[in-house]
Design an enzyme around this catalytic site. Structure first.
Site, PDB file in Angstrom:
ATOM      1  N   ASP A  41      -2.704   8.404  -1.435  1.00  0.00           N
ATOM      2  CA  ASP A  41      -3.837   8.632  -1.261  1.00  0.00           C
ATOM      3  C   ASP A  41      -4.690   9.195  -0.544  1.00  0.00           C
ATOM      4  O   ASP A  41      -3.965   9.648   1.046  1.00  0.00           O
ATOM      5  CB  ASP A  41      -5.120   8.122  -2.277  1.00  0.00           C
ATOM      6  CG  ASP A  41      -5.674   6.879  -1.114  1.00  0.00           C
ATOM      7  OD1 ASP A  41      -4.085   6.784  -0.639  1.00  0.00           O
ATOM      8  OD2 ASP A  41      -6.847   6.212  -1.312  1.00  0.00           O
ATOM      9  N   CYS A  84     -13.649 -28.905   7.109  1.00  0.00           N
ATOM     10  CA  CYS A  84     -12.394 -28.141   6.538  1.00  0.00           C
ATOM     11  C   CYS A  84     -11.204 -29.529   6.236  1.00  0.00           C
ATOM     12  O   CYS A  84     -10.884 -30.087   7.307  1.00  0.00           O
ATOM     13  CB  CYS A  84     -11.688 -26.878   7.170  1.00  0.00           C
ATOM     14  SG  CYS A  84     -10.372 -26.121   6.962  1.00  0.00           S
ATOM     15  N   GLN A 140     -11.407   7.374  -5.078  1.00  0.00           N
ATOM     16  CA  GLN A 140     -12.415   8.085  -3.705  1.00  0.00           C
ATOM     17  C   GLN A 140     -13.791   7.970  -3.932  1.00  0.00           C
ATOM     18  O   GLN A 140     -13.814   8.058  -5.662  1.00  0.00           O
ATOM     19  CB  GLN A 140     -10.964   8.919  -3.611  1.00  0.00           C
ATOM     20  CG  GLN A 140      -9.317   8.043  -2.385  1.00  0.00           C
ATOM     21  CD  GLN A 140     -10.411   7.408  -1.304  1.00  0.00           C
ATOM     22  OE1 GLN A 140     -11.554   7.299  -0.769  1.00  0.00           O
ATOM     23  NE2 GLN A 140      -9.436   6.811  -0.875  1.00  0.00           N
ATOM     24  N   ASP A 198      -7.771  -7.554   0.023  1.00  0.00           N
ATOM     25  CA  ASP A 198      -7.007  -8.130   1.280  1.00  0.00           C
ATOM     26  C   ASP A 198      -7.972  -7.295   2.491  1.00  0.00           C
ATOM     27  O   ASP A 198      -8.531  -6.366   2.786  1.00  0.00           O
ATOM     28  CB  ASP A 198      -5.805  -6.836   1.079  1.00  0.00           C
ATOM     29  CG  ASP A 198      -5.693  -4.941   1.848  1.00  0.00           C
ATOM     30  OD1 ASP A 198      -6.426  -4.490   1.291  1.00  0.00           O
ATOM     31  OD2 ASP A 198      -5.436  -5.281   2.715  1.00  0.00           O
ATOM     32  N   CYS A 221      -7.268 -28.324  10.586  1.00  0.00           N
ATOM     33  CA  CYS A 221      -8.507 -29.177  11.426  1.00  0.00           C
ATOM     34  C   CYS A 221      -8.427 -30.288  11.125  1.00  0.00           C
ATOM     35  O   CYS A 221      -9.351 -31.364  11.814  1.00  0.00           O
ATOM     36  CB  CYS A 221      -9.822 -28.631  10.197  1.00  0.00           C
ATOM     37  SG  CYS A 221     -10.531 -26.935   9.936  1.00  0.00           S
ATOM     38  N   ASP A 251       0.793  -1.100  -0.287  1.00  0.00           N
ATOM     39  CA  ASP A 251      -0.435   0.082   0.369  1.00  0.00           C
ATOM     40  C   ASP A 251       0.919   1.132  -0.246  1.00  0.00           C
ATOM     41  O   ASP A 251       2.368   0.620   0.235  1.00  0.00           O
ATOM     42  CB  ASP A 251      -0.838  -0.075   0.842  1.00  0.00           C
ATOM     43  CG  ASP A 251      -0.162   0.158   2.540  1.00  0.00           C
ATOM     44  OD1 ASP A 251       0.957   0.228   2.586  1.00  0.00           O
ATOM     45  OD2 ASP A 251      -0.728   0.273   3.308  1.00  0.00           O
ATOM     46  N   CYS A 285      -7.910 -28.222   6.398  1.00  0.00           N
ATOM     47  CA  CYS A 285      -6.515 -27.718   6.326  1.00  0.00           C
ATOM     48  C   CYS A 285      -5.866 -28.334   7.603  1.00  0.00           C
ATOM     49  O   CYS A 285      -6.505 -29.034   7.847  1.00  0.00           O
ATOM     50  CB  CYS A 285      -6.885 -26.340   6.932  1.00  0.00           C
ATOM     51  SG  CYS A 285      -6.527 -26.372   8.888  1.00  0.00           S
ATOM     52  N   HIS A 338      -6.025 -21.471  10.057  1.00  0.00           N
ATOM     53  CA  HIS A 338      -7.218 -22.264   9.579  1.00  0.00           C
ATOM     54  C   HIS A 338      -7.631 -21.089   8.679  1.00  0.00           C
ATOM     55  O   HIS A 338      -8.127 -21.250   8.105  1.00  0.00           O
ATOM     56  CB  HIS A 338      -8.456 -22.713  10.881  1.00  0.00           C
ATOM     57  CG  HIS A 338      -9.183 -22.967  10.081  1.00  0.00           C
ATOM     58  ND1 HIS A 338     -10.045 -23.827   9.292  1.00  0.00           N
ATOM     59  CD2 HIS A 338     -10.546 -22.017  10.453  1.00  0.00           C
ATOM     60  CE1 HIS A 338     -11.333 -23.283   9.087  1.00  0.00           C
ATOM     61  NE2 HIS A 338     -11.229 -22.134   9.825  1.00  0.00           N
TER      62      HIS A 338
HETATM   63 ZN   LIG Z   1      -9.192 -25.535   8.959  1.00  0.00          ZN
END
Ligand SMILES: [Zn+2]
Length: 372
Positions: free
Chosen positions: A147, A305, A190, A267, A310, A93, A307, A336
């Protein structure tokens, strides 16, 4: 090679777009969520872990890196990618948002912004040229113009003069930008919550011909339906052949609603920040892991999930880690939450491919619940 955006297809059910951003560090499939690494690190996550969960691009913050360790040091280290061991694309940024929100005693003039560091009170001055110089030194793949982000609420005359200054600053950023072959500078539209001012800002910036455009000044405290309304009136004005980035948005509902309205990039610190506070985003809504009801819950965090967290850890164990202030708890929940959002974006891309994003949205919210 400068960045290019390839529009693969538009969803027949909504304004969503499936695309690819071609950069010199690889292809980014869009729509995409970008994990935020404020201090040149996505908090608690090693770069290998970010790759494991298929992060395609991460974000870092100019303001923070300028103050500490300093952009000259990072340049000496060989640039931000080398410094933090991340070889995929990075977006930085401009520092504008932090200068306005974190910097103390700021004085805004046409030339730039004078402020005191939130770290040690030292005095600094960031101009559009300085913001570009810092980002050139960092070597990010996508840079943002400096900005002025108007607060919410703000009256029309304030927002109008602020967006007009943002246009003048964008012009100066473009002129100051040196590494146009390897780094891509995006403009920021903007205009607050006012449709006519968003239109004015979009038109002025499109005239300057940036390789991509962001929408700034949203997700700053306004009700979500109002943000969606601004997206509906603004994204149709944005070039079809360039990426569109909605800054600072990362709740699952806002990601889906943003994509439906034609946004390609997002983001937000939200997934990692709430993870460190012990909150997980799951397919059945938020889980506050410290809740007593999980004391003897030996099931995985999110049964849908797959991942690392999990697959291997129960809610009872994660709760224990948080109750005992163990650092692994922060890591496992951050892992996660990021996996959850990146997987969500992958599913969104699949749904666009099949022209069924609105069906996907309906199914998602039936389980997750709708947050307004
Ligand atoms: Zn997970």
């Amino acid at each position: 090679m400068a960045l290019t955006y390839e529009l693969i297809k538009e969803c027949k059910q909504s304004g969503a777009r499936l695309g690819k951003i071609h950069t010199s560090r690889g292809i980014i499939e869009t729509p995409i969520f970008m994990p935020v690494g404020t201090q040149a690190t996505v908090k608690t996550m090693a770069p290998e872990e970010l790759k494991e969960i298929k992060s395609q691009i991460i974000l870092s913050n100019t303001y923070h890196l300028y103050l500490r360790p300093g952009h000259h040091l990072i340049e000496k280290a060989g640039g931000l990618h080398k410094f933090m061991n991340w070889d995929k694309p990075i977006l930085t940024d401009s520092g504008g948002f932090q200068v306005f929100s974190l910097g103390d005693l700021r004085k805004i003039s046409e030339e730039g912004v004078e402020f005191r560091s939130h770290l040690d009170g030292s005095k600094h001055f960031i101009s559009p040229e300085k913001a570009v110089e810092i980002q050139n030194a960092l070597g990010s793949d996508i840079m943002m113009v400096f900005d002025e982000c108007a607060p919410y609420p703000a009256d029309t005359s304030y927002v109008k003069s602020s967006l007009e200054r943002t246009t003048r600053w964008a012009k100066r950023c473009k002129e100051a930008h040196k590494n146009t072959e390897t780094q891509n500078l995006f403009g920021i539209i903007q205009g607050g919550m006012y449709a006519d001012l968003r239109k004015q800002s979009a038109e002025e910036l499109i005239e300057l011909d940036f390789p991509g455009y962001a929408l700034g000044g949203l997700s700053v405290g306004e009700p979500k339906p109002l943000m969606y309304e601004v997206l509906e009136t603004t994204t149709p004005l944005m070039p079809k052949n360039k990426p569109r980035y909605l800054m600072g948005v990362g709740s699952p509902d806002a990601l889906i609603e943003g994509v439906i309205r034609g946004i390609d990039m997002f983001d937000c610190v939200l997934p990692t920040r709430i993870a460190r506070n012990g909150t997980a985003m799951t397919s059945h809504g938020k889980v506050v892991i410290k809740n007593a009801k999980y004391t003897e819950n030996f099931e995985g965090l999110d049964l849908e999930c797959s991942c690392y967290t999990c697959k291997n850890y129960s809610k009872a164990y994660l709760r224990h880690l948080f109750k005992a202030n163990e650092v692994l708890g922060l890591r496992l929940l951050s892992y996660h939450n990021l996996y959850f959002l990146l997987k969500l974006m992958e599913e969104i891309r699949e749904a666009i491919k099949k022209d069924r994003l609105l069906d996907y949205r309906k199914n998602f919210f039936e389980k997750y619940g709708y947050e307004v």
